[in-house]
Design a protein around this motif. Structure first.
Motif: not given
Lengths: 206, 206
Positions: A119, A123, A126-127, A179, A182-184, B119, B122-123, B125-129, B135-136, B178, B182
């Motif tokens: 992750r 991150t 991605a940036n 995907q 990453l998006h859980r 971006r 996505t950043t 979302i990737a780091n925050d469950a 989002y889902q 995607f 990314l």
């Protein structure tokens, strides 16, 4: 004048590099990513901050190096030191081989320590377009070449369409897993891995 | 006691909400993401920081709301305000409809302002469950349901296997796009979109 400071100096330098990379992986696995700073890595590795900055320009560069070293097995547990161990199994049964490999990838993503590291790396990539290019060149492309060697052998054996777009085949196989992780968006199960393999094989059947 | 402060108060509140979301999108499009702070958003929107914190707990929550509002067209340019405009075209030709939609998605990703916003999202979302789950629920799943309605009509018309796993079908279609975006792994061309549609259709042919 290579080695002007002698073999002891080289060994010390290599030990300090290994310590820094190990400290980086440990911190990324333990802390929220924004708390992983070059200062914290230096403290954990028992070196000065400047020792890190002499070798890497930024936190993202150290994190990338830590990940690359792990993938190369250069200082990972129980792996050899002679480059990426990326050859795919070739039992002659493409479906079975791909299921094995994709299930292993799904398990790897589900491992909490690996999850945190990937992750963090994702991150950064991605940036940061420069790091993204380095990732493609040093990590993604060599892995893809190794996988394509296995796919070419399947093409020769008539298990995959002779004109199959192998890059696209690999995208179909791996991108959904990435995907979902990453998006859980869903569980990373063996069933999901198997379903991806079956779909990709159907899409590129001979 | 709804509207106890009267319609003027409600209008002011809504105007301030719109200003905050627009300021967020503008900043994300212009600045490196770490420079987008709640303070900067407040200054740009001409409101106090507390006005933002009364409504959203964190920067990531505001960024998510800014993105959601855009997708819903609630304050996007030239769109209606009555929910996500997500219905897929249905000309009777599944392949043509999917190619149209996937090419549009590829173009959207290639748009610099949208690129920065996605971006950032996505950043987060990737780091925050928690945000990933939101989002889902609020964005990904409603979109997927709309797409699956189109796929079911194709199944009824015999253009897609009756037992096709529609979630998997959508993963095959969208995840490679995607991931390529990314990781900046390749160009987001119409040809690539078309190749994905063709492969997914072959994988789930009747």
């Amino acid at each position: 004048m290579p080695n002007e400071k002698g073999p002891d100096h080289s060994r010390r330098k290599e030990r300090s590099r290994q310590a820094i990379l190990a400290a980086t992986r440990a911190l990324v696995a333990e802390e929220p990513y924004e708390k992983v700073t070059v200062e914290a890595i230096a403290a954990r590795a028992g070196v000065g901050k400047q020792t890190i900055y002499r070798r890497w320009p930024s936190k993202s560069a150290v994190v990338f190096a830590a990940f690359l070293a792990l993938s190369e097995g250069a200082d990972g547990p129980g792996e050899g030191a002679d480059g990426p161990a990326v050859a795919l199994p070739d039992t002659g049964d493409l479906g079975a081989d791909l299921r094995l490999v994709l299930r292993a990838t799904a398990e790897e993503f589900a491992d909490p320590a690996f999850d945190r590291l990937i992750r963090a790396l994702t991150t950064e990539i991605a940036n940061d377009a420069v790091l993204a290019a380095e990732y493609q060149e040093k990590l993604a492309q060599p892995l893809e070449e190794a996988k394509k060697a296995r796919l070419r052998s399947a093409q020769a054996a008539g298990q995959l369409a002779a004109d199959a777009d192998l890059d696209l085949f690999l995208d179909l196989l791996y991108a959904p897993l990435f995907q979902r992780w990453l998006h859980r968006a869903g569980p990373l199960t063996a069933d999901y891995a198997d379903a991806l393999v079956d779909a990709a094989l159907r899409a590129f059947a001979p």
